[in-house]
Design a protein around this motif. Structure first.
Motif, PDB file in Angstrom:
ATOM      1  N   PRO A  36       0.833  -1.212   0.000  1.00  0.00           N
ATOM      2  CA  PRO A  36       0.000   0.000   0.000  1.00  0.00           C
ATOM      3  C   PRO A  36       0.863   1.256   0.000  1.00  0.00           C
ATOM      4  O   PRO A  36       1.975   1.273   0.545  1.00  0.00           O
ATOM      5  CB  PRO A  36      -0.800  -0.123   1.302  1.00  0.00           C
ATOM      6  CG  PRO A  36      -0.842  -1.586   1.584  1.00  0.00           C
ATOM      7  CD  PRO A  36       0.473  -2.127   1.084  1.00  0.00           C
ATOM      8  N   HIS A  85       0.133   3.382  13.377  1.00  0.00           N
ATOM      9  CA  HIS A  85       0.110   1.924  13.238  1.00  0.00           C
ATOM     10  C   HIS A  85       0.593   1.175  14.470  1.00  0.00           C
ATOM     11  O   HIS A  85       0.358  -0.020  14.593  1.00  0.00           O
ATOM     12  CB  HIS A  85       0.936   1.495  12.027  1.00  0.00           C
ATOM     13  CG  HIS A  85       0.336   1.941  10.739  1.00  0.00           C
ATOM     14  ND1 HIS A  85       1.059   2.086   9.593  1.00  0.00           N
ATOM     15  CD2 HIS A  85      -0.929   2.289  10.409  1.00  0.00           C
ATOM     16  CE1 HIS A  85       0.280   2.492   8.606  1.00  0.00           C
ATOM     17  NE2 HIS A  85      -0.937   2.635   9.092  1.00  0.00           N
ATOM     18  N   SER A 108      -5.009  -3.181  10.516  1.00  0.00           N
ATOM     19  CA  SER A 108      -5.673  -2.960   9.223  1.00  0.00           C
ATOM     20  C   SER A 108      -4.647  -2.735   8.118  1.00  0.00           C
ATOM     21  O   SER A 108      -4.789  -3.266   7.011  1.00  0.00           O
ATOM     22  CB  SER A 108      -6.617  -1.767   9.298  1.00  0.00           C
ATOM     23  OG  SER A 108      -7.681  -2.027  10.179  1.00  0.00           O
ATOM     24  N   ALA A 109      -3.613  -1.940   8.407  1.00  0.00           N
ATOM     25  CA  ALA A 109      -2.561  -1.687   7.419  1.00  0.00           C
ATOM     26  C   ALA A 109      -1.807  -2.967   7.090  1.00  0.00           C
ATOM     27  O   ALA A 109      -1.506  -3.243   5.924  1.00  0.00           O
ATOM     28  CB  ALA A 109      -1.596  -0.623   7.939  1.00  0.00           C
ATOM     29  N   ASP A 111      -3.010  -6.027   7.350  1.00  0.00           N
ATOM     30  CA  ASP A 111      -3.934  -6.873   6.583  1.00  0.00           C
ATOM     31  C   ASP A 111      -4.027  -6.417   5.133  1.00  0.00           C
ATOM     32  O   ASP A 111      -4.076  -7.242   4.218  1.00  0.00           O
ATOM     33  CB  ASP A 111      -5.317  -6.879   7.236  1.00  0.00           C
ATOM     34  CG  ASP A 111      -5.325  -7.589   8.592  1.00  0.00           C
ATOM     35  OD1 ASP A 111      -4.340  -8.276   8.922  1.00  0.00           O
ATOM     36  OD2 ASP A 111      -6.324  -7.423   9.323  1.00  0.00           O
ATOM     37  N   ALA A 112      -4.033  -5.098   4.914  1.00  0.00           N
ATOM     38  CA  ALA A 112      -4.062  -4.572   3.539  1.00  0.00           C
ATOM     39  C   ALA A 112      -2.779  -4.945   2.801  1.00  0.00           C
ATOM     40  O   ALA A 112      -2.806  -5.288   1.611  1.00  0.00           O
ATOM     41  CB  ALA A 112      -4.250  -3.058   3.558  1.00  0.00           C
ATOM     42  N   ALA A 115      -2.926  -8.604   1.886  1.00  0.00           N
ATOM     43  CA  ALA A 115      -3.839  -8.773   0.742  1.00  0.00           C
ATOM     44  C   ALA A 115      -3.156  -8.345  -0.564  1.00  0.00           C
ATOM     45  O   ALA A 115      -3.407  -8.933  -1.619  1.00  0.00           O
ATOM     46  CB  ALA A 115      -5.120  -7.971   0.963  1.00  0.00           C
ATOM     47  N   ALA A 116      -2.290  -7.345  -0.487  1.00  0.00           N
ATOM     48  CA  ALA A 116      -1.601  -6.862  -1.689  1.00  0.00           C
ATOM     49  C   ALA A 116      -0.484  -7.797  -2.129  1.00  0.00           C
ATOM     50  O   ALA A 116      -0.280  -8.001  -3.329  1.00  0.00           O
ATOM     51  CB  ALA A 116      -1.036  -5.464  -1.435  1.00  0.00           C
TER      52      ALA A 116
END
Length: 151
Positions: A36, A85, A108-109, A111-112, A115-116
């Motif tokens: 991200p 964070h 959340s960061a 997890d993002a 996912a990336a």
């Protein structure tokens, strides 16, 4: 050991580490491109580690875990704290130390980021073959553990 065997062993060792270093560099480059916006690989590594822990860690413990200087870890932690964070709080048992925990925004960061990067690393594992990757893990794990013993 004869000179020929020693030379063969040296060549094997150099070849092994050359492949590891090149794979590391290529993996870092590929993953950095898909993380991200604003997240560096070092940030992801720390967040990923903290997400797996139950208890807080000190900056010194984190520096040791990642084989970094305290200054380098402080820099990474400062950036993560600025982004919201992580939480850096006093250690109530020892006022000279701080404790680091991951924040909900950090989870959340992380997890993002997972996912990336998941599609990228999954494609590589699929291309190589799960059996080959699974077979390589014990060797890589032992190599990591032996290298860690030297520190």
């Amino acid at each position: 050991m004869t000179d020929t065997k020693a030379a063969g062993s040296d060549t094997l060792a150099v070849s092994l580490f050359s492949e590891i270093f090149m794979a590391d560099q290529l993996a870092r480059n590929r993953l950095s491109k898909v993380l991200p916006k604003g997240m560096e690989l070092s940030h992801f590594s720390v967040l990923n580690h903290l997400a797996s822990l139950q208890d807080p860690k000190t900056p010194a413990q984190l520096a040791q875990t990642f084989s970094l200087t305290k200054g380098a870890m402080t820099n990474t932690l400062s950036r993560l704290e600025w982004a919201g964070h992580i939480h850096v709080t006093p250690d109530w048992n020892d006022a000279r130390r701080k404790q680091v925990t991951i924040s909900p925004a950090g989870r959340s960061a992380r997890d993002a980021a997972v996912a990336a990067i998941a599609p990228v690393i999954s494609e590589i594992v699929t291309t190589i073959g799960q059996d080959k990757v699974r077979a390589s893990l014990p060797v890589l794990r032992e190599l990591r553990l032996r290298l860690a013993q030297e520190d």
